[in-house]
Design a protein around this motif. Structure first.
Motif, PDB file in Angstrom:
ATOM      1  N   VAL A   1      11.467   3.766  -2.910  1.00 58.84           N
ATOM      2  CA  VAL A   1      12.243   2.910  -1.899  1.00 58.84           C
ATOM      3  C   VAL A   1      13.875   2.946  -2.234  1.00 58.84           C
ATOM      4  O   VAL A   1      14.508   3.081  -1.528  1.00 58.84           O
ATOM      5  CB  VAL A   1      11.590   1.546  -1.715  1.00 58.84           C
ATOM      6  N   ASP A   2      14.021   2.544  -3.785  1.00 63.75           N
ATOM      7  CA  ASP A   2      15.336   2.625  -3.947  1.00 63.75           C
ATOM      8  C   ASP A   2      16.160   3.864  -4.120  1.00 63.75           C
ATOM      9  O   ASP A   2      17.266   4.065  -4.182  1.00 63.75           O
ATOM     10  CB  ASP A   2      15.363   1.938  -5.428  1.00 63.75           C
ATOM     11  N   ASN A   3      15.282   5.029  -3.916  1.00 61.12           N
ATOM     12  CA  ASN A   3      15.990   6.327  -3.887  1.00 61.12           C
ATOM     13  C   ASN A   3      15.626   7.124  -2.713  1.00 61.12           C
ATOM     14  O   ASN A   3      15.436   8.363  -2.775  1.00 61.12           O
ATOM     15  CB  ASN A   3      15.513   7.220  -5.330  1.00 61.12           C
ATOM     16  N   GLY A   4      15.726   6.768  -1.507  1.00 61.40           N
ATOM     17  CA  GLY A   4      15.686   7.432  -0.481  1.00 61.40           C
ATOM     18  C   GLY A   4      14.142   7.139   0.329  1.00 61.40           C
ATOM     19  O   GLY A   4      13.889   7.763   1.399  1.00 61.40           O
ATOM     20  N   GLY A   5      13.334   6.661  -0.355  1.00 67.12           N
ATOM     21  CA  GLY A   5      11.978   6.785   0.638  1.00 67.12           C
ATOM     22  C   GLY A   5      11.716   5.495   1.340  1.00 67.12           C
ATOM     23  O   GLY A   5      10.628   5.116   1.698  1.00 67.12           O
ATOM     24  N   GLY A   6      12.760   4.748   1.835  1.00 63.79           N
ATOM     25  CA  GLY A   6      12.736   3.430   2.555  1.00 63.79           C
ATOM     26  C   GLY A   6      12.270   3.903   4.075  1.00 63.79           C
ATOM     27  O   GLY A   6      11.956   5.163   4.308  1.00 63.79           O
TER      28      GLY A   6
ATOM     29  N   ARG B   1       8.062  -4.042   0.867  1.00 59.02           N
ATOM     30  CA  ARG B   1       9.339  -3.671   0.642  1.00 59.02           C
ATOM     31  C   ARG B   1       9.806  -3.158   2.026  1.00 59.02           C
ATOM     32  O   ARG B   1      11.063  -3.208   2.506  1.00 59.02           O
ATOM     33  CB  ARG B   1       9.579  -2.399  -0.281  1.00 59.02           C
ATOM     34  N   THR B   2       8.994  -2.394   3.266  1.00 55.09           N
ATOM     35  CA  THR B   2       9.384  -1.720   4.083  1.00 55.09           C
ATOM     36  C   THR B   2       8.820  -2.202   5.483  1.00 55.09           C
ATOM     37  O   THR B   2       9.342  -1.951   6.446  1.00 55.09           O
ATOM     38  CB  THR B   2       9.085  -0.402   3.940  1.00 55.09           C
ATOM     39  N   GLY B   3       7.466  -2.932   5.407  1.00 54.31           N
ATOM     40  CA  GLY B   3       6.844  -3.439   6.332  1.00 54.31           C
ATOM     41  C   GLY B   3       6.053  -2.286   7.093  1.00 54.31           C
ATOM     42  O   GLY B   3       5.375  -2.475   7.947  1.00 54.31           O
ATOM     43  N   ARG B   4       5.963  -1.196   6.246  1.00 56.86           N
ATOM     44  CA  ARG B   4       5.150   0.051   6.934  1.00 56.86           C
ATOM     45  C   ARG B   4       4.088   0.305   5.600  1.00 56.86           C
ATOM     46  O   ARG B   4       4.292   0.318   4.495  1.00 56.86           O
ATOM     47  CB  ARG B   4       6.009   1.247   7.113  1.00 56.86           C
ATOM     48  N   TRP B   5       2.720   0.832   6.073  1.00 52.12           N
ATOM     49  CA  TRP B   5       2.016   1.270   5.159  1.00 52.12           C
ATOM     50  C   TRP B   5       2.322   2.801   4.791  1.00 52.12           C
ATOM     51  O   TRP B   5       2.368   3.662   5.639  1.00 52.12           O
ATOM     52  CB  TRP B   5       0.556   1.193   5.482  1.00 52.12           C
ATOM     53  N   PRO B   6       2.263   3.518   3.508  1.00 56.80           N
ATOM     54  CA  PRO B   6       2.720   4.669   3.280  1.00 56.80           C
ATOM     55  C   PRO B   6       1.655   5.593   3.770  1.00 56.80           C
ATOM     56  O   PRO B   6       0.312   5.295   3.565  1.00 56.80           O
ATOM     57  CB  PRO B   6       2.897   4.826   1.932  1.00 56.80           C
ATOM     58  N   VAL B   7       2.048   6.900   4.184  1.00 57.14           N
ATOM     59  CA  VAL B   7       1.059   8.032   4.390  1.00 57.14           C
ATOM     60  C   VAL B   7       0.526   8.668   3.106  1.00 57.14           C
ATOM     61  O   VAL B   7       1.236   8.272   2.196  1.00 57.14           O
ATOM     62  CB  VAL B   7       1.746   9.072   5.295  1.00 57.14           C
ATOM     63  N   ILE B   8      -0.930   8.660   3.222  1.00 63.47           N
ATOM     64  CA  ILE B   8      -1.392   9.252   1.739  1.00 63.47           C
ATOM     65  C   ILE B   8      -1.799  10.898   2.263  1.00 63.47           C
ATOM     66  O   ILE B   8      -2.445  11.277   3.021  1.00 63.47           O
ATOM     67  CB  ILE B   8      -2.701   8.462   1.338  1.00 63.47           C
TER      68      ILE B   8
END
Length: 260
Positions: free
Chosen positions: A135-140, A185-192
């Motif tokens: 998240v801190d390096n572009g993944g937000g 951190r984002t309010g979204r679940w990551p795609v796996i």
């Protein structure tokens, strides 16, 4: 300078060249699917999906890229009909894609819906720590209608033990730690992102109620899905001439995923 002295100097230079180590390849620089292709094969890389709307369900074509593609010609891929892209941002807690800005911003500027992905190294640090680094390096994520939730790349260990030395329960716990922190951190679940073979061997946990599935299978059909997922959201079906993917739905559904 005397001839003998000149010869000695040249010999010394040659020795210096021969003993200077070659530049090492970057560590933690693995593309999405690179280890799946290594262990499971690339299948028929000439796979062409049926594009006749009268004979197939609605899908959206896209690609994924990493530092291995360098600066991407996004206009070219837009012209090839690609409408979304995922870009590698990070790996573990020590690697950041040096081409990320050009790739992530360039795909957006050409009109694509874009997202970022993280290559997991579960034996190096906790899932939560790697989610924070991502998240801190572009993944937000932002609710701009053009940004997809981040993706977690789970595949064979490029450095050794297939399952990173973790039990299935340990791997499920690691993925849950990453997923929960990313959601916080984002309010979204990551795609796996994963393959059926690796997931069922190393994890086999149930994330079907929260996390969209991105399955890798280099063939003309998506095949059997990993543990308990009833359908896939993305399918990586080829790595030639670039990693090619299909979104399982119409364009408005892809927009809905971006919008949360």
């Amino acid at each position: 300078m005397r001839p003998l002295a000149i010869g000695a100097a040249l010999a010394a230079c040659a020795a210096l060249v021969l003993t200077t180590p070659a530049t090492a390849a970057p560590v933690d620089d693995h593309a999405m699917g690179s280890q799946i292709a290594k262990h499971e094969g690339r299948g028929d890389q000439r796979v062409v999906l049926d594009t006749d709307p009268s004979t197939r369900a609605a899908t959206v074509p896209g690609i994924d890229v990493s530092s291995h593609q360098g600066n991407v010609d996004w206009g070219h891929w837009w012209g090839q009909g690609k409408r979304f892209a995922y870009v590698k941002a990070t790996e573990g807690t020590g690697y950041r894609n040096p081409y990320f800005a050009q790739q992530y911003n360039g795909s957006y500027q050409v009109g694509m819906i874009r997202g970022a992905y993280h290559f997991a190294l579960p034996d190096k640090s906790s899932g939560a720590a790697q989610a924070d680094f991502f998240v801190d390096n572009g993944g937000g994520w932002s609710r701009d209608g053009r940004t997809l939730p981040g993706a977690l790349d789970m595949e064979y260990n490029p450095y050794g033990n297939t399952c990173y030395g973790l039990s299935k329960a340990g791997m499920v716990g690691w993925v849950r730690s990453f997923s929960d922190r990313y959601h916080a951190r984002t309010g979204r679940w990551p795609v796996i992102y994963t393959s059926t073979s690796w997931w069922d061997q190393c994890a086999a946990g149930d994330f079907s109620s929260t996390n969209p599935l991105w399955v890798a299978r280099y063939a003309s059909s998506v095949g059997t899905l990993p543990h308990n997922w009833g359908y896939h959201t993305f399918w990586q079906y080829s790595s030639s001439p670039i990693d090619q993917n299909s979104f399982n739905g119409a364009y408005d559904r892809l927009q809905a995923l971006a919008n949360g």
